[in-house]
Structure formats: structure tokens, C-alpha cells
Design an enzyme around this catalytic site. Structure first.
Site, short mmCIF file in Angstrom:
data_model
loop_
_atom_site.label_atom_id
_atom_site.label_comp_id
_atom_site.label_asym_id
_atom_site.label_seq_id
_atom_site.Cartn_x
_atom_site.Cartn_y
_atom_site.Cartn_z
N HIS A 199 0.84 -1.19 0.00
CA HIS A 199 0.00 0.00 0.00
C HIS A 199 0.88 1.25 0.00
O HIS A 199 2.07 1.20 0.27
CB HIS A 199 -0.92 0.03 1.22
N HIS A 327 -10.93 4.88 -2.03
CA HIS A 327 -10.55 3.54 -1.56
C HIS A 327 -10.51 3.48 -0.04
O HIS A 327 -11.13 2.61 0.59
CB HIS A 327 -9.19 3.14 -2.14
#
Length: 586
Positions: A199, A327
Site C-alpha cells: 500500500h 478507496h
């Protein structure tokens, strides 16, 4: 929920729509026309050649006309042969060594708890080759699927849950993939105890694309249906802005009780996490968030994709606009506040335990395809990352045959080459540019002059902060806002929004010219529990929509959406775009 009737937005590859530049589809929430009927549909033309017949494709719901998909969404990139070796690479991120997988962990109330999420270990690893595509699978919008599809989807998940615990294709083993890659179980090979994280960097989109690709193939094999395609949660369209109905049946295999009970349907997903209680305002905010992160705020390809992340470097170099925007908000919005760490979707270690995770990330992946091929290229002319360190980064997954395979970023750049596409769905955010600001926000708020940025930073962001930031020149200009040395506590949910020259200081409204963008993160583990990153936001269009003719500086407002400490900001500046040292993706 009442239907929303919107004018048509037209979408064409790499072209702009100048007639829509200074107005949006509807300026304020009060302008929505509501109706009890659901017979009206938003319409957008996505075809570049209306005269040409499109072939049909076989889907898990039957045959569909290719005109009902986002046409040719992978064709442009697929034409570029990036699947071949791009050349010698200095230091791409290498796939983890499974036999060295350690214990992941998460933090609750300042205490760290271990969680075991390592996969089975085998000696034989093969380099994966994408099989020839016979028929393109079409991933459907979750709120529109048929009862037949819902049956097959639940059957596949049920069979996945019934597999032996040590089967790498089983439900928990698949969920643990996200835990291991995202909560500290893996180190970078050959780099000592340096974390591996997928990430907050340019690996975000490629990793999750491969993750869903194998998950989808496993489900298809379990029900003997190679055409089976995962659904996507269409949270960028008003008709899909609630948790899809099929996920709310407590008797279904795809149900998860660990969700925020206040956000079950008919609650509208809040992509800005503003806390607004007006559902129409939330929808308008959502469309503004989408326009900002997909079109308005990006200057380079890495502003959207995420910053470079190479072997031997620290985690979290910087998330892209979509990752830190919609997101992250969906993760936080669905996660259950009754649970100690926001499980399931609200924490990286547990997110994969909710089947809704894969549906959510289907739409995240769809955003990548839209951004690659169909959004105006004038904002970011070059949308390809050609750096070998990006293209040669690798991961490992178990495929539908329980074979451990190594995959590379360079092989997942085209969704069509991987054999899937997305159902055509309208994009009401495409022209949802905020209306021009009619007044000029000056340097005072409630009678108190704002301080100059150089006298304020570094600071801990625990309340709303307003500072004056000098521009590079007077008036309108092509400039970037850079927020530097953002040090975050990675164990917490954190989010702050950025406004420029805000007129009314109503922080629950994002549908205005003053809204510039956001930074947000989901709790996850790093060895030092902190990470340092930065944020870049393009101001060019913001200036066009407000009066900055005589301004040598702008009034910047930072609005934390989290509670308490966790974010320290080192500095803020405005620079020319592109910066004089020339931004590059290589």
C-alpha cells in the site's frame, strides 16, 4: 432511496469536453430531482466508433454486447508490448520468501496483538503465464446482478469456505494474503528486517489487480464456470452508493456481520467521511471527491498511481489519489466500530475476511482502467510508468490449481490481456467540476489573521489549521501544493482534507471550488509504527474557479477528520508545475 436524475455526461478516450469545463451536472444538492420510481438511468456514451459492430462476450450472466462495456478499455495499453522484458532493473521490489514469513500484528488501544496469516510453504514456484483469452469475462455492477448470478456467487464462496484450512485456495487463506502483505508478516528479501508493504506506493493497483485475478479464477473453478467474474461495488454512481443488496442477507455465504450497523442500506456511502447527515449532500460530495481524485488533482502519473517504491527503501513513500481517497474512505466507512480495530474492512489485517472487500476492490481496479484509457489526457499527458523498477516488481500467489506462481507488474497493465473487462456504467462525476467561487476569501476568519506557513510548521494536526502559503507568482498559474514530511502513526485511521481560500468554512460540504483533496490511511502495522510521506495536489483548476488575480498567497485550511493525535506535518509550500527539478516516473 430516491432516484437521482442527472444530465448526460459524454466520455471519450483522451479527449476533453471544453463545453463542460466551467459547469457541473448539478450545482447544489437541492437541485437533485427525486422520484419514487427507478425507471430513469444516467447515460454516457463511451464508444469512439458508433458505426462499428462490437463482438459479444460471454459473462457469468450470459452474453452481453461489447457496446455495453467500457469499450476497448485495455486496448491502448495492450498495444504497447510492455509484457516483454523492459531491460535491466536496478532494484525492483521482489516477491516475498514464504518460508521467512513472520507474525503479523495489529494495534488496539495502544496494545499490539499478533495474528498468524502466513500461507502454506512449497518449494516449487513457477513464473505465471496468462493463458490465452478465448472469451472476455465481464465483471458486473453489484447492484444490478441477477438472482442467478447471486446464487452462483454464494455457491462459489460457500465452497471456498468448505475447503480444508490448509488449502491455499480456502477462504481464510485467501483473506490472509492481504494480512501478510499489508500488516508486517513479510520483509523485503535480502533487506534484513525492512518491511514489505503493497500500500501507499505505485504497487497498490498492480498488487490488488493480481490478487483479485486469482481469487476470481479460484471461485470460477470451484463452480466449474470459467466465465465467472467478480462483481464491482459501483460506489462512484448514485445508484450504487449503498452496500449492494446481495451482501445484506445474513443467510448468504457473502454476508459478514462485522460491518458498521449505522451504514447498512439505505445509508449512502460517504466517500469524503465528512459526517454530513444529508444524503443528497453526501452524494454531491461523493461526485466531487471522484472528480477531484480522478481528474482535477493530478499532475503526474505517480500522483494517481502512488509514489515510487523500490527495494531497500522504507514503506509508505506516498499513496496515489484514488488509494488515499475513495478507496480508504470505503474501508473506514464499512468497518465495524463495535470491533476493537474496526474489523473487518476497517483494518488491513482483517479486510479480506469480508467478501465485500473484493467487490470494493473491483471498483478500485475499474478506476485504474478508466484513468488509463478514458479520462482526459490533457491533465496528465503520460499515464504510463516505464521505470523497470515498477515493471519488474513481483509478487507470489497460489493459482486456481494450488500452484504457487510468481507474477510481475509488467504483465498486469492491461485488464483485457488478463481476460476481463467491466460492465458499462455511467460516470456522473466525469463533468462534476465545482462551480466557480464568486467571492474572494481574504486572510481573516472570525477576526483573527491567519499566520504565515513558515511560522507554523512543523505542527501536530489535531484541530482545524489555517495558514497563509505564498504562491510562486501573482494570479492564476499552473502550481502544485506540496505538503511535506507528513509523519503518521500507521496503527490508526487518519484523514485530513485540504481547502484553498474557503468562503464559508462549512467543512461538511466538499462540492465547492475551495476543496483541493485529501490524505487518508487505514490502520496497518509497520515495524516502527510510523511512516513519513508527502502529498502533492494540483492547483491549476482551483485557481481557474476563484478570484486570485492580485493574490501573492493563498489561505490554506487543513481539516482533520480523525480524532486525536497521529499526524505531524513538517511543512507546506507551493511550487511551479512541473517543478524545476522535473518530475519523472523513472
Amino acid at each position: 432511496m430516491a432516484s437521482l436524475h442527472l444530465p448526460c455526461a459524454t466520455l471519450a478516450p483522451t479527449t476533453n469536453n471544453p463545453s463542460a469545463t466551467h459547469h457541473r451536472l448539478f450545482p447544489k444538492p437541492s437541485d437533485f430531482v427525486t422520484s419514487a420510481k427507478r425507471t430513469h438511468r444516467l447515460q454516457v456514451s463511451c464508444s469512439t466508433d458508433g458505426q462499428r459492430q462490437k463482438p459479444t462476450s460471454e459473462t457469468s450472466q450470459g452474453k452481453v454486447d461489447r457496446r455495453n462495456m467500457l469499450l476497448g478499455i485495455g486496448g491502448l495499453y495492450g498495444a504497447v508490448n510492455l509484457s516483454s522484458a523492459p531491460g535491466a532493473s536496478a532494484n525492483p521490489i521482489q516477491a516475498p520468501e514464504l518460508d521467512k514469513c513472520g507474525t503479523a500484528s495489529y494495534t488496539t488501544a495502544g496494545k499490539e496483538f499478533d495474528v498468524k496469516c502466513c500461507p502454506p510453504v512449497v518449494q516449487n514456484i513457477t513464473d505465471y503465464k496468462i493463458p490465452p483469452v478465448i472469451k472476455t469475462k465481464i465483471r458486473p455492477a453489484a447492484h444490478k446482478v441477477s438472482s442467478e448470478y447471486i446464487y452462483k456467487y454464494n455457491l462459489a464462496i460457500d465452497r471456498m469456505k468448505r475447503l480444508p484450512e490448509d488449502d491455499p485456495r480456502s477462504f481464510m487463506q485467501q483473506a490472509n494474503i492481504h494480512c501478510a502483505y499489508c500488516n508486517g508478516a513479510y520483509d523485503q528479501p535480502g533487506q534484513g528486517k525492512l518491511d514489505l508493504q503493497v500500500h501507499n506506493s505505485w504497487l497498490f493497483f498492480p498488487f490488488h489487480r493480481w490478487y483479485l485475478y486469482f481469487y476470481e479464477r479460484i471461485l470460477g473453478k470451484l463452480i466449474n464456470d470459467p466465465s465467472f467474474a467478480l462483481p464491482f461495488w459501483n460506489w462512484d454512481n448514485p445508484k450504487g452508493m449503498t452496500i449492494p443488496p446481495m451482501f445484506n442477507n445474513p443467510n448468504a455465504a457473502i454476508f459478514d456481520e462485522k460491518r458498521n450497523q449505522a451504514n447498512l442500506p439505505p445509508a449512502v456511502v460517504d466517500l469524503g467521511l465528512t459526517g454530513s447527515t444529508d444524503p443528497l449532500q453526501v452524494v454531491s460530495n461523493n461526485l466531487t471527491v471522484m472528480y477531484t481524485e480522478m481528474i482535477r488533482g493530478n499532475s503526474t502519473v505517480t500522483d494517481f498511481m502512488g509514489q515510487p517504491y523500490r527495494e531497500g527503501t522504507a514503506v509508505n513513500p506516498g499513496p496515489g489519489a484514488s488509494e488515499r481517497g475513495s478507496h480508504t474512505s470505503v474501508h473506514a466507512w464499512v468497518g465495524d466500530p463495535r470491533q476493537p480495530s474496526g474489523e473487518d474492512l476497517g483494518n488491513f489485517y482483517s479486510a479480506g475476511r469480508d467478501p465485500l472487500f473484493y467487490c470494493h476492490h473491483g471498483n478500485v481496479d475499474r478506476m485504474w482502467t478508466l484513468w488509463q484509457y478514458y479520462l482526459p489526457s490533457s491533465k496528465v499527458p503520460d499515464k504510463k510508468i516505464t521505470d523497470p523498477d515498477f515493471l519488474n516488481s513481483s509478487f507470489v500467489f497460489y493459482d486456481e490449481n494450488s500452484q504457487l506462481v510468481r507474477v510481475y507488474v509488467k504483465d498486469c497493465l492491461s485488464n483485457l490481456a488478463m481476460g476481463y473487462d467491466y460492465e458499462r456504467i455511467d460516470l456522473p462525476w466525469l463533468d462534476y467540476r465545482p462551480p466557480p467561487q464568486t467571492a474572494t476569501a481574504k486572510v481573516t476568519r472570525t477576526g483573527t489573521a491567519a499566520e504565515k506557513a513558515e511560522t507554523v510548521f512543523p505542527l501536530k494536526l489535531e484541530s482545524i489549521v489555517r495558514v497563509l502559503v505564498p504562491k510562486t507568482k501573482k494570479g492564476k498559474a499552473d502550481e502544485l501544493l506540496v505538503i511535506e514530511n507528513i509523519t503518521v502513526d500507521t496503527t490508526k485511521f487518519l484523514k485530513f482534507d485540504v481547502f484553498i481560500n474557503d468562503e464559508d468554512d462549512n467543512i461538511t460540504e466538499l462540492d465547492k471550488a475551495a476543496y483541493v483533496g485529501t490524505y487518508a490511511q487505514i490502520p496497518h502495522k509497520t515495524k516502527n509504527a510510523t511512516a513519513t510521506t508527502s502529498l502533492r495536489l494540483r492547483l491549476t483548476e482551483v485557481y481557474e474557479d476563484m478570484d486570485v488575480t492580485d493574490d501573492e498567497d493563498v489561505l490554506l485550511t487543513l481539516v482533520p477528520r480523525h480524532q486525536g493525535p497521529g499526524v505531524t506535518i513538517g511543512g507546506i509550500k507551493i511550487i511551479e508545475n512541473p517543478p524545476k527539478e522535473t518530475a519523472s516516473s523513472s
